[in-house]
Design an enzyme around this catalytic site. Structure first.
Site, PDB file in Angstrom:
ATOM      1  CG  HIS A  83     -30.629  13.778 -17.882  1.00 20.86           C
ATOM      2  ND1 HIS A  83     -30.223  12.673 -17.339  1.00 20.86           N
ATOM      3  CD2 HIS A  83     -30.298  14.875 -17.038  1.00 20.86           C
ATOM      4  CE1 HIS A  83     -29.527  12.966 -16.331  1.00 20.86           C
ATOM      5  NE2 HIS A  83     -29.521  14.249 -16.069  1.00 20.86           N
TER       6      HIS A  83
ATOM      7  CE  LYS B  65     -25.720  14.575 -18.591  1.00 18.85           C
ATOM      8  NZ  LYS B  65     -27.024  13.874 -17.816  1.00 18.85           N
TER       9      LYS B  65
ATOM     10  CG  ASP C 183     -15.181  13.907 -38.795  1.00 17.88           C
ATOM     11  OD1 ASP C 183     -16.028  14.913 -38.891  1.00 17.88           O
ATOM     12  OD2 ASP C 183     -13.969  13.720 -38.515  1.00 17.88           O
TER      13      ASP C 183
ATOM     14  CG  HIS D 139     -23.370  13.097 -11.917  1.00 18.74           C
ATOM     15  ND1 HIS D 139     -23.317  13.285 -13.313  1.00 18.74           N
ATOM     16  CD2 HIS D 139     -24.209  13.995 -11.552  1.00 18.74           C
ATOM     17  CE1 HIS D 139     -24.427  13.947 -13.594  1.00 18.74           C
ATOM     18  NE2 HIS D 139     -25.073  14.332 -12.603  1.00 18.74           N
TER      19      HIS D 139
ATOM     20  CE  LYS E 267     -26.456  10.687 -14.786  1.00 18.35           C
ATOM     21  NZ  LYS E 267     -26.375  11.205 -13.226  1.00 18.35           N
TER      22      LYS E 267
ATOM     23  CG  ASP F   2     -25.982 -12.338 -13.651  1.00 15.26           C
ATOM     24  OD1 ASP F   2     -25.964 -12.042 -12.564  1.00 15.26           O
ATOM     25  OD2 ASP F   2     -26.719 -12.904 -14.249  1.00 15.26           O
TER      26      ASP F   2
END
Length: 424
Positions: free
Chosen positions: A165, A167, A172, A342, A344, A349
């Protein structure tokens, strides 16, 4: 002579049944012990011991000298990623869960193919379940151009329920991209229509990019069985900015509790505020207890989730079923209204931030390979907090009274969906 045909049929049926049971156990049942008791609170986020725990208990180390640019929605994200690809001189490594046929898939296929034809070493790893074009023109075009394309766990029946999952895009060995965005037309636009999702991705330069690369190599070696190394992939990287961060990765093959433990330790260390924005928020009992314990010691806990615009009705119902104890004990829950939310992100704090691919659900905690960028920086945290508050302005709060008085049919549907929450 005794007829052995029925015996052979029985043996065959037994073997098939045994194989099926074995596959189910490997895919859906973990042999590891799970953390079941709430973690004692021994320090807060600002205590040096928290950083040592993140760096040494979970690793890799938090590194100085990075520059992070937050990119909001497809209108900013895709041009930046494509510009990064166009700038590549030596190598491109790219790992993604979603690769859906459409305009965006064609743009990335063309861009990656063009760099491969220029002589850049291009390596692409996609998940077999998240890609709808494994045999499609986009992937074949890349292969024909010289891109090394691998599909994760597509034909491995013993691992088909375990997905990458992550991404990750690395240019380089010096520039990295990570966040919540997949390669699909749902992310086009600026979250300004119901079919244009709200999401954030991050462009990163600095020493932590080597950890991005290592996370990619982790799954590349499992799939392609080759080691990519040397200066083209792991160059010496000078400090580029003020941000201190780590690329945290987790995998069921290497300790499926690590993502869950990272969240539990972070929540336990919260002292003042905890903001969670997550697309798939289905907390288990221990995470729920830990969130409630934070509220009881005076922490303001806010959770932002998708509203009616969600790509999985099962997830929405499973999530809502879990809100009762949270709402009753002071956790505030908000549903984003304009489109699919979508993102996440977890902000604690106004100092510690975790962004990336991991959701607040069993699949991210125990089944998927995930990668999160963890940032220990007040300026970055305040910036992310500002974005969270903007999104909250476009959300409606769900109260305990409202949740408690949902229609009976809705309650029954939510409860039924929750029985499958380990797989959503």
């Amino acid at each position: 002579m005794k007829n052995t045909r029925p015996d052979l049929i029985t043996l065959g049926i037994t073997a098939v049944a045994a194989s099926f049971v074995t596959l189910v156990i490997k895919n859906f049942v973990s042999g590891e012990k799970k953390i079941r008791k709430r973690i004692p609170r021994k320090y807060n986020i600002a205590d040096p011991q928290f950083e040592r725990s993140m760096s040494q208990l979970l690793g890799p180390p938090i590194l100085d000298g990075n520059r992070i640019i937050a990119l909001n929605n497809g209108v900013e994200i895709f041009p930046a990623m494509l510009a990064g690809i166009a700038s590549a001189k030596t190598t491109i490594t790219f790992e993604t869960y979603i690769y859906w046929s459409g305009v965006v898939a064609e743009q990335f296929s063309n861009a990656l193919s063009a760099k491969a034809r220029e002589g850049v070493k291009v390596h692409v790893l996609i998940d077999g379940m998240g890609c709808d074009c494994v045999e499609g023109e986009s992937l074949q075009r890349m292969k024909d151009a010289g891109v090394e394309v691998e599909v994760y766990h597509l034909h491995n029946l013993s691992r088909v329920n375990q997905r990458t999952h992550r991404k990750l895009l690395v240019i380089d060995g010096r520039m990295g991209f990570t966040g919540g965005v997949g390669i699909g037309d749902s992310w086009l636009g600026n979250a300004d229509a119901e079919d244009h999702w709200r999401d954030t991705h991050y462009q990163v330069e600095g020493p932590v990019v080597a950890q991005f690369q290592a996370a990619f190599m982790d799954n590349w070696m499992k799939t392609h069985a080759t080691v990519l190394h040397g200066d083209a992939y792991f160059p010496a990287i000078e400090e580029q900015g003020p941000h201190r961060c780590q690329m945290f990765k987790s995998s069921p093959m290497e300790g499926s509790e690590s993502a869950r433990l990272m969240y539990l330790l972070s929540i336990t260390a919260a002292e003042k505020s905890l903001r969670v924005g997550n697309a798939y928020f289905v907390p288990d009992d221990l995470v729920t207890d830990t969130l409630i314990a934070a509220v009881r010691r005076g922490v303001t806990v806010e959770v932002l989730v998708p509203g009616q615009h969600l790509d999985s009705a099962l997830v929405r119902r499973s999530s809502r079923h879990r809100w009762g104890r949270l709402l009753r004990n002071g956790v505030r829950v908000f549903e984003y209204q304009p489109t699919m939310y979508h993102c996440k992100v977890m902000i604690i704090d106004d100092l510690w931030v975790s962004v990336g691919s991991a959701n607040f659900d069993n699949r991210s905690f125990r089944l998927n390979d995930e990668a999160n960028l963890n940032v220990f920086d007040r300026e970055f945290a305040l910036r992310e907090c500002g974005e969270f508050l903007k999104d909250k302005e476009n959300a409606r709060e769900v109260t305990w009274e409202e949740w408690k008085h949902r229609p009976l049919a809705e309650k029954a549907g939510d409860a039924a969906a929750a029985l499958l929450r380990s797989q959503v």
